[in-house]
Scaffold this active site. Sequence first.
Site: not given
Lengths: 777, 777
Positions: B456, B458, B707, B301, B299, B171, B476, B225
């Site tokens: 990648h 989840h 305060e 990006r 990714y 890569l 997240d 990749h």
Amino acid sequence: MSFFKLFINFRTINNIFGKPNWFTNIQIMKIPFIKKSTFGLLLLFQMAVAQEHPSLVLTPQSVKDIRAQLGKVPLFDASLADVKFEVDAEIALGIEVPIPKDFSGGYTHERHKRNFLIMEKAGVLYQILGDEKYAVYVRDMLLAYAKLYPTLPLHPQERSYARGKIFWQALNDSNWLVYVSQAYDCVYDFISPTDRAHLEKDLFRPFADFISIGSPQFFNRVHNHSTWGNVAVGMIALVLHDDELLDRALNGLKNDGLPPGMKDSDGGLIRKEGQKTGFLANVDEPFSPDGYYTEGPYYQRYAMYPFLIFAEALQNNKPDLKIFEYKKGILVKSVYALLNLTNSAGEFFPLNDGQKGMSYYSRELVSAVDIAYLFGGKDPSLLSIAEKQARVSLNSPGIAVALGIRDKLAKPFEKKSIDLSDGTDGKQGGVAIIRNKTGNDELTLVMKYAAQGLSHGHYDKLSFSYYHNATEILQDYGLARFVNIEQKGGGNYLKENTTWAKQTIAHNTLIQNETSHFNGDFETGNKFASEKYFYDGSNPKIQIISAKENNAYPGTTLHRTMALIQEDGFERPFLLDIMQVDSKTANQYDLPFYYFGQLMSENFSLETPKSLEPLGKKNGYQHLWKEASATLSEPNAKISWLDEERFYTLTAVTHPNDEVLFVRTGANDPNFNLRRDPGIIFRKKNAKNSTFVSVLESHGSYSTVTESAVNASSSIATLEIVYEDPYYIGVNIKNKSGVSSLLLFSTKDNSAVKKHQLKIKDKTYKWTGVYYKTTNK
Amino acid sequence: MSFFKLFINFRTINNIFGKPNWFTNIQIMKIPFIKKSTFGLLLLFQMAVAQEHPSLVLTPQSVKDIRAQLGKVPLFDASLADVKFEVDAEIALGIEVPIPKDFSGGYTHERHKRNFLIMEKAGVLYQILGDEKYAVYVRDMLLAYAKLYPTLPLHPQERSYARGKIFWQALNDSNWLVYVSQAYDCVYDFISPTDRAHLEKDLFRPFADFISIGSPQFFNRVHNHSTWGNVAVGMIALVLHDDELLDRALNGLKNDGLPPGMKDSDGGLIRKEGQKTGFLANVDEPFSPDGYYTEGPYYQRYAMYPFLIFAEALQNNKPDLKIFEYKKGILVKSVYALLNLTNSAGEFFPLNDGQKGMSYYSRELVSAVDIAYLFGGKDPSLLSIAEKQARVSLNSPGIAVALGIRDKLAKPFEKKSIDLSDGTDGKQGGVAIIRNKTGNDELTLVMKYAAQGLSHGHYDKLSFSYYHNATEILQDYGLARFVNIEQKGGGNYLKENTTWAKQTIAHNTLIQNETSHFNGDFETGNKFASEKYFYDGSNPKIQIISAKENNAYPGTTLHRTMALIQEDGFERPFLLDIMQVDSKTANQYDLPFYYFGQLMSENFSLETPKSLEPLGKKNGYQHLWKEASATLSEPNAKISWLDEERFYTLTAVTHPNDEVLFVRTGANDPNFNLRRDPGIIFRKKNAKNSTFVSVLESHGSYSTVTESAVNASSSIATLEIVYEDPYYIGVNIKNKSGVSSLLLFSTKDNSAVKKHQLKIKDKTYKWTGVYYKTTNK
């Protein structure tokens, strides 16, 4: 009277005010039957009356001067517009004077607090703008209080050692009177003599008596509480022209009948034997000659308002007292001390009990900076602080500051390294603030070797915190309290303030045998202060503070020497820390470093337990989870972490069997009152004399946008104690390019002219004064 | 040639450039023997040659156009000056081409990375400024690489499924070639034919072959990749005018001999049976018709740079391909999707593996925004993003953007609520971003009901995160990795990315029986996507996203409906969350909420253990410390916290014996790789059908300076499920002033025209469409 006054005010403002903008909304009453020819007479009459009131902060002359400037001084006009907006909104909501019930943060507390703050502002607006609605608002609210007050028993919340009537503490009742005295002063002439007699008889005099004669344990001490009490009584005394009350305020109660050794609700001593009391004693005693206030900056900020507003009122009414020259001008000096006790964002260092985030943007500091400017010789550097504050008080000091800013007189307030003494005589230790600034990057060491700090003090002799600009690199935990947030213990001090925040283990300093300094005993702690050994902030390449503590642990002396060193071969200045412990007995010594961020690496293997146990059972140790530990074998331990896009590495000299503990607060904290913050503790067991030496580097950077890690590793190859005997210590720091920085330090003789000679590894070093520093490339 | 070119450049620049400022430092070679009369001839000669190179991103015409604008376009000039400053500094340091050794973050990795980035910039500078030193630098460095490359074995670090030679991953080798192709293209004419032949033979061709034919498992997939790999080969193909190589780049390897089911180092599948490969397949497949990239914004990006820079090169060289119109203009559309996937600070929502803090200020997005502007119809709203980026690429898109900004064409890029589909055909679920903005305050819900997201991804079906501007209210976790920080696992994915970050329990969604969705099995997860049920972002008073998940747990369906509701009687919009679980079997259900800040209060009693144990043994549960727990009895559980000076309250409908767990990450984390972040888990045990309903309010404020705690308590009196059957759910929210908000929702029929009728407590409700919402005062 009010008709006449209003008419004059209207004329005056119209004459001087070129462009009426924000004040076009003011309701002007037109009085057609008064002819122009009567104007002169009315004016004379007005002035004759006005010479008596207002007489505290505003005076007839200052009101006249302010009116003459309206519309011409941008910052003053803006501040006036803000206050007018705020007060108008409250007037629109109507008057609420509820029966007292709640703690801080609760409805009745916050409502009464808002009432006194708004009344003071409304009074000032009445004077400056001449609009009767403000006077009516103040009068009507005062009458409501005069109706309520005689019916009030003690406040139903019983937690305080000195309960109030409107609030749960006499302290807050005193806040009320300090502000309301000013409001009353401003509308005095507007209120009818009958109403005035009623207010004074049923509200002000019993109020002043209650917080003084009725609360001697609160009024007759040296403490920020009693400062408020003294000033409350003093302010109303000046409005009422009552010299007996004024004497009570200035000099305290003659006979208070207080038993010796009495404590307040926070465990603080009420009064030492034979101690002077009253406002003057509160100026005399807690301020050091450098202007440091022994309770620390958070409470100094709180007390600054009554100190200075009363000083201004005294100056206006009793100029012969020369209050601003009292104790060599300590009141103005204290404002400078306070400004120096801030980080780059203007936030006070949270020494002792101090809520983080409190800053010189608070209302108390606006008034303090304005007063210090006008009564302290118009220092143009104060104007730059006022510019940041972006508001001024609506009085003479405020307009003086706003004029200075308008006329572009402001100069930067440069915070340099400073060593502030503590104690009435300046001999009870102190606080050193060592700064190294390059461009917009400032590293700041705050080293505390002060006295106990009265009831708000922490058991943290020779502790320190360390900053990069406003970011805490190594923190002082501050207090365990959420001021005015009702859900958290009524906004009051939480139990964990005593069991954690005040304990020694909560600080970056040495703990012997898991016991706090002075065994956590307030009376013992209150007797002693650490001792300055050496301070030199004159050389930006090496700035040093060194101090000793001989009483925290009987039979043990602590000597800490810290140096902020700027050295070639290092990206940024680094912090050298030498803590020497000398004891008659063998003990366990712990030295914590409370950092922030994420651990990156360590040069030893960590043991991490499967379940977490508290580190100990008491003295704060019960609040630490033991997350990991290690027994060391290498001569240097190295721990790196990343925080806010910067890397940090702590390199420590270690000896075989030294331990490192990785801890985090939060154990035995059933209400989640503590933050979950991490710490590293270096531990030496069964040792008599021990020396902890470490260097903290700030290095490199990481960007989550470029994902580039720059200079992510320590520059130190070895850190070594090259010499140590009872008189000297020598430390050598060798960087990865082979450059050595050697510091030799005389630990028993701090004379600046003493000549020293020392042989280390066949080389003889000679120097004059406390230390010798060299760099070998 | 170079002498002539330089001369022309010098003349050209001097003619057009009024005030030579930053470029006065350029070394200009004066060539006295060339007379002015020969100028025309030289110019012609120059142009004839230059039509061939540069030919990728820059072209002879674009270089000419850029030169004509130098000194006239402030943002372009500033970007040019920055790049020149950076490159000059690198040139001064000299050329370093070390033998490959390190992981990311290590010296050799970072040096080679810097080399390719600087070579590309130096090439561009040579073209724009005409200073030969830049060409010399690129040529000499290329020659050094041509000397080194043939000697290199595979990179010594063995962790990757596709090792590179210069870097540990093919890569990164591909990154190198994408940039260096451009550098070579810029200096092509400058380099002698002999040197060119040497470079092509010993460096570029073997390089391109190695990352393609030599690494089919890397090159022949659909993944970010392989996008880099395809583009690397494609870019050098265009420079070398090699159509075979170009075909390989566009359409992949014909025969890769890869075994089916092969996995990469992160457990991701290499290639599905019969899948197309090459650049065009990588455009076709991972982008949805809305421009959402299935791996997620982080990714996307990363891949945006090769996608767009190659598209630009193809447009310049193969205009007939009409790459910017490919798949209905998906490449430009994807830039908009990416910009919408950011919070108010421009940071990408960290869906799937994503490092927090990565934003549209990254170099990839600068180039992407510029290209989308020029090739996407010059949308003026993109200029406002470029203005924030404050730099442009040094090419035609860059100067077009800089001109637009100079000419004040920029309009605000307004991020509205948007529902982005996932999947090649847009039918594999999606990501809804629901925003409610008032003044400078924006609340943003990010609800993910997408496909797996390739390697990648989840396991977080129907999870969400929630923001106040750039502050995470409910987070997240993102990835468990410190990209490019060598100390942390060589800057690579950490073990905890698999054991924690990818697991379902790390997300704000439902977990059945402490097991991750799809049992954490990638191949299963990769087959399914959640299903959109309903989205409506058109009414700012109530914006809804509703989606179903039928495959995460066989035999169980999940249906989550989330609404951002703006209602009278509430200070700010609140978030209503309805999670309906329907199962054939009895299970344990956990629903976590990962908040930030300090707990303020809860309306039930907490049990806090003396020592902390992990919450479970696997599937991420082993990383959670159980800090406290409670068994509930009231119909509503209320939990409040304070974060960044705002209060939050989560009110949940609960049933007897429901549990609440207070947890924190960090258990079984021997290297401190995880942050210590808190969470609240609602747990129902032994239940078949279960419904979790909660409302999250953001309310009030706290200032550490005044305060003052404002509106510190929840406005909700009761939260109730007033109706539920297999077809409908009804939720009523009653505030403390007695105002009721009722939402009735059809859970099985999502037709917009369907008429519904429902009787609740003797009252009949009728409506058309999916939901009915009313407010009763």
